[in-house]
Design a protein around this motif. Sequence first.
Motif, PDB file in Angstrom:
ATOM      1  N   LYS A   1     -22.399 -62.480 -79.203  1.00  0.00           N
ATOM      2  CA  LYS A   1     -22.634 -62.972 -80.561  1.00  0.00           C
ATOM      3  C   LYS A   1     -21.330 -63.036 -81.351  1.00  0.00           C
ATOM      4  O   LYS A   1     -21.046 -64.036 -82.013  1.00  0.00           O
ATOM      5  CB  LYS A   1     -23.643 -62.068 -81.272  1.00  0.00           C
ATOM      6  CG  LYS A   1     -23.991 -62.528 -82.663  1.00  0.00           C
ATOM      7  CD  LYS A   1     -25.047 -61.616 -83.280  1.00  0.00           C
ATOM      8  CE  LYS A   1     -25.376 -62.079 -84.681  1.00  0.00           C
ATOM      9  NZ  LYS A   1     -26.448 -61.274 -85.271  1.00  0.00           N
ATOM     10  N   HIS A   2     -20.513 -61.977 -81.270  1.00  0.00           N
ATOM     11  CA  HIS A   2     -19.240 -61.960 -82.003  1.00  0.00           C
ATOM     12  C   HIS A   2     -18.274 -62.994 -81.428  1.00  0.00           C
ATOM     13  O   HIS A   2     -17.558 -63.666 -82.170  1.00  0.00           O
ATOM     14  CB  HIS A   2     -18.614 -60.568 -81.973  1.00  0.00           C
ATOM     15  CG  HIS A   2     -17.366 -60.475 -82.781  1.00  0.00           C
ATOM     16  ND1 HIS A   2     -17.350 -60.598 -84.151  1.00  0.00           N
ATOM     17  CD2 HIS A   2     -16.073 -60.303 -82.411  1.00  0.00           C
ATOM     18  CE1 HIS A   2     -16.119 -60.486 -84.599  1.00  0.00           C
ATOM     19  NE2 HIS A   2     -15.317 -60.314 -83.556  1.00  0.00           N
TER      20      HIS A   2
ATOM     21  N   PHE B   1     -15.779 -57.764 -76.845  1.00  0.00           N
ATOM     22  CA  PHE B   1     -16.665 -58.311 -77.875  1.00  0.00           C
ATOM     23  C   PHE B   1     -18.048 -58.594 -77.307  1.00  0.00           C
ATOM     24  O   PHE B   1     -18.196 -58.917 -76.133  1.00  0.00           O
ATOM     25  CB  PHE B   1     -16.131 -59.629 -78.440  1.00  0.00           C
ATOM     26  CG  PHE B   1     -14.827 -59.527 -79.160  1.00  0.00           C
ATOM     27  CD1 PHE B   1     -14.462 -58.392 -79.858  1.00  0.00           C
ATOM     28  CD2 PHE B   1     -13.949 -60.594 -79.139  1.00  0.00           C
ATOM     29  CE1 PHE B   1     -13.256 -58.311 -80.527  1.00  0.00           C
ATOM     30  CE2 PHE B   1     -12.737 -60.530 -79.808  1.00  0.00           C
ATOM     31  CZ  PHE B   1     -12.394 -59.385 -80.501  1.00  0.00           C
ATOM     32  N   SER B   2     -19.044 -58.526 -78.174  1.00  0.00           N
ATOM     33  CA  SER B   2     -20.380 -58.976 -77.789  1.00  0.00           C
ATOM     34  C   SER B   2     -20.360 -60.499 -77.734  1.00  0.00           C
ATOM     35  O   SER B   2     -19.486 -61.150 -78.317  1.00  0.00           O
ATOM     36  CB  SER B   2     -21.419 -58.518 -78.815  1.00  0.00           C
ATOM     37  OG  SER B   2     -21.215 -59.191 -80.051  1.00  0.00           O
TER      38      SER B   2
ATOM     39  N   THR C   1     -16.488 -61.288 -72.476  1.00  0.00           N
ATOM     40  CA  THR C   1     -16.876 -60.445 -73.602  1.00  0.00           C
ATOM     41  C   THR C   1     -16.750 -58.962 -73.278  1.00  0.00           C
ATOM     42  O   THR C   1     -16.254 -58.196 -74.093  1.00  0.00           O
ATOM     43  CB  THR C   1     -18.322 -60.730 -74.055  1.00  0.00           C
ATOM     44  OG1 THR C   1     -19.201 -60.547 -72.970  1.00  0.00           O
ATOM     45  CG2 THR C   1     -18.435 -62.125 -74.613  1.00  0.00           C
TER      46      THR C   1
ATOM     47  N   HIS D   1     -19.148 -66.293 -82.752  1.00  0.00           N
ATOM     48  CA  HIS D   1     -18.778 -66.329 -84.164  1.00  0.00           C
ATOM     49  C   HIS D   1     -17.294 -66.688 -84.300  1.00  0.00           C
ATOM     50  O   HIS D   1     -16.924 -67.537 -85.115  1.00  0.00           O
ATOM     51  CB  HIS D   1     -19.081 -64.975 -84.812  1.00  0.00           C
ATOM     52  CG  HIS D   1     -18.608 -64.858 -86.221  1.00  0.00           C
ATOM     53  ND1 HIS D   1     -19.250 -65.469 -87.278  1.00  0.00           N
ATOM     54  CD2 HIS D   1     -17.538 -64.209 -86.744  1.00  0.00           C
ATOM     55  CE1 HIS D   1     -18.596 -65.188 -88.389  1.00  0.00           C
ATOM     56  NE2 HIS D   1     -17.555 -64.424 -88.095  1.00  0.00           N
TER      57      HIS D   1
END
Length: 70
Positions: A23-24, A20-21, A14, A27
């Motif tokens: 969480k993303h 990216f986080s 990440t 997703h």
Amino acid sequence: KSGQQRTVTAKAATRGITGFSAKHLYHLINESKFPAPVKIGRASLWRLSEINKWQDSHTAQSKQINEEDE
């Protein structure tokens, strides 16, 4: 080479590679837009080769979009 594929951890994937986080990232995985991790115990690990393929495909898409805009 030992025949084993190198993996990266969720944190490295990440922050170091995708930016990216977590969480993303999950997703995108849920939408089948990013490779799913390999679970080893409680750890989620990604094959570096799969992340590289994903990056290459998105880089090619970005170049194509930029060329269309010119």
